[in-house]
Design a protein around this motif. Sequence first.
Motif, mmCIF file in Angstrom:
data_model
loop_
_atom_site.group_PDB
_atom_site.id
_atom_site.type_symbol
_atom_site.label_atom_id
_atom_site.label_comp_id
_atom_site.label_asym_id
_atom_site.label_seq_id
_atom_site.Cartn_x
_atom_site.Cartn_y
_atom_site.Cartn_z
ATOM 1 N N LYS A 77 66.597 9.553 29.023
ATOM 2 C CA LYS A 77 66.989 9.227 27.849
ATOM 3 C C LYS A 77 66.022 9.867 26.853
ATOM 4 O O LYS A 77 66.650 10.381 25.855
ATOM 5 N N ILE A 78 64.945 10.393 27.200
ATOM 6 C CA ILE A 78 63.957 11.257 26.069
ATOM 7 C C ILE A 78 64.766 12.654 25.906
ATOM 8 O O ILE A 78 64.943 12.999 24.747
ATOM 9 N N THR A 92 58.983 17.485 33.888
ATOM 10 C CA THR A 92 60.291 16.984 33.878
ATOM 11 C C THR A 92 61.114 17.349 35.096
ATOM 12 O O THR A 92 61.134 18.651 35.288
ATOM 13 N N ASN A 129 54.325 7.234 31.956
ATOM 14 C CA ASN A 129 55.099 6.564 31.233
ATOM 15 C C ASN A 129 56.295 7.059 30.751
ATOM 16 O O ASN A 129 57.641 6.405 30.750
ATOM 17 N N ASN A 134 67.236 16.090 35.942
ATOM 18 C CA ASN A 134 67.353 15.305 34.652
ATOM 19 C C ASN A 134 67.515 15.965 33.435
ATOM 20 O O ASN A 134 68.366 15.802 32.729
ATOM 21 N N LYS A 181 56.347 3.382 23.160
ATOM 22 C CA LYS A 181 56.653 2.312 24.475
ATOM 23 C C LYS A 181 55.438 2.875 25.425
ATOM 24 O O LYS A 181 54.727 2.427 26.145
ATOM 25 N N PHE A 207 60.667 5.447 22.430
ATOM 26 C CA PHE A 207 59.974 5.684 23.927
ATOM 27 C C PHE A 207 58.441 6.128 23.764
ATOM 28 O O PHE A 207 57.807 6.070 24.651
ATOM 29 N N GLN A 214 57.407 9.908 31.815
ATOM 30 C CA GLN A 214 58.457 10.451 32.952
ATOM 31 C C GLN A 214 59.577 9.348 33.371
ATOM 32 O O GLN A 214 60.333 9.497 33.845
ATOM 33 N N LYS A 215 59.204 7.993 32.882
ATOM 34 C CA LYS A 215 59.917 6.812 33.436
ATOM 35 C C LYS A 215 61.287 6.891 32.727
ATOM 36 O O LYS A 215 62.478 6.209 33.323
ATOM 37 N N ASP A 216 61.055 7.156 31.393
ATOM 38 C CA ASP A 216 62.275 7.227 30.704
ATOM 39 C C ASP A 216 62.646 8.634 30.326
ATOM 40 O O ASP A 216 63.440 8.949 29.167
ATOM 41 N N GLU A 217 62.322 9.717 31.279
ATOM 42 C CA GLU A 217 62.666 11.190 30.695
ATOM 43 C C GLU A 217 64.034 11.471 30.402
ATOM 44 O O GLU A 217 64.314 12.320 29.645
#
Length: 225
Positions: A131-132, A156, A124, A160, A220, A217, A126-129
């Motif tokens: 932004k994180i 990661t 989960n 990215n 989430k 995040f 990694q879907k927003d990595e």
Amino acid sequence: MLSFFKKNTFTILYTFFLGLMPLLASSSLSYWIITHEQEVHHFSTQAWCIAFLLACFSMAFALTPTTFIALLSGYFLAWKALVPLALSYWIASYLGYKIAQLIDGGKFLNILSEKPKVKQILENLQKDEFKIILLARLSPVLPFAVTNVLFSFSGTKLKNFLSAGFIGMLPRTILSVWLGTQAQEIRKLIEHPSEGSIAQFFILGLIIFSMLGLGYFIKKAVKFD
């Protein structure tokens, strides 16, 4: 839990080392710069190139904090320091990521992935990595070298990591260089780097924004369908 620490002893010790070393190394470097300030003011272009090259390695191995390097660069070079400084950060990020990858070899991620819930959380995240990573780099309180290691261990994507990390570092880098240009004495800059209400307000804003974003995040990621 004990088994986890046994299998990752060197990895954990390396991460701890990265968190401790900036305090020790920056103290020694601060003393040298204060006592040799005039010599540094007269550095040639070649000497500065060597200094920034050394900074790439010192930041990657957590020998010097990134903010410390930015403050000094701003003090001695003013805004001319911004481009070589940004490039040094990028190289240091790459080195830190790759070195951690070589040390760990994927063991840390594999062990965590053995637990279904932890694996789901990682997937989960990694879907927003992108932004994180950007949010983590924004915060002045999260150690640069330690986050390099953690992002490397967590699998990661390098693309990215480098792109989001570069963007995230820019605001705090610009602030640090600006603080360096405003300083009248090198000793005062080192001892009180963020003196002034504007700087403190901006730093606090970065920390709050970063922490709130990361909290969102993480929250989430831990929610399961």
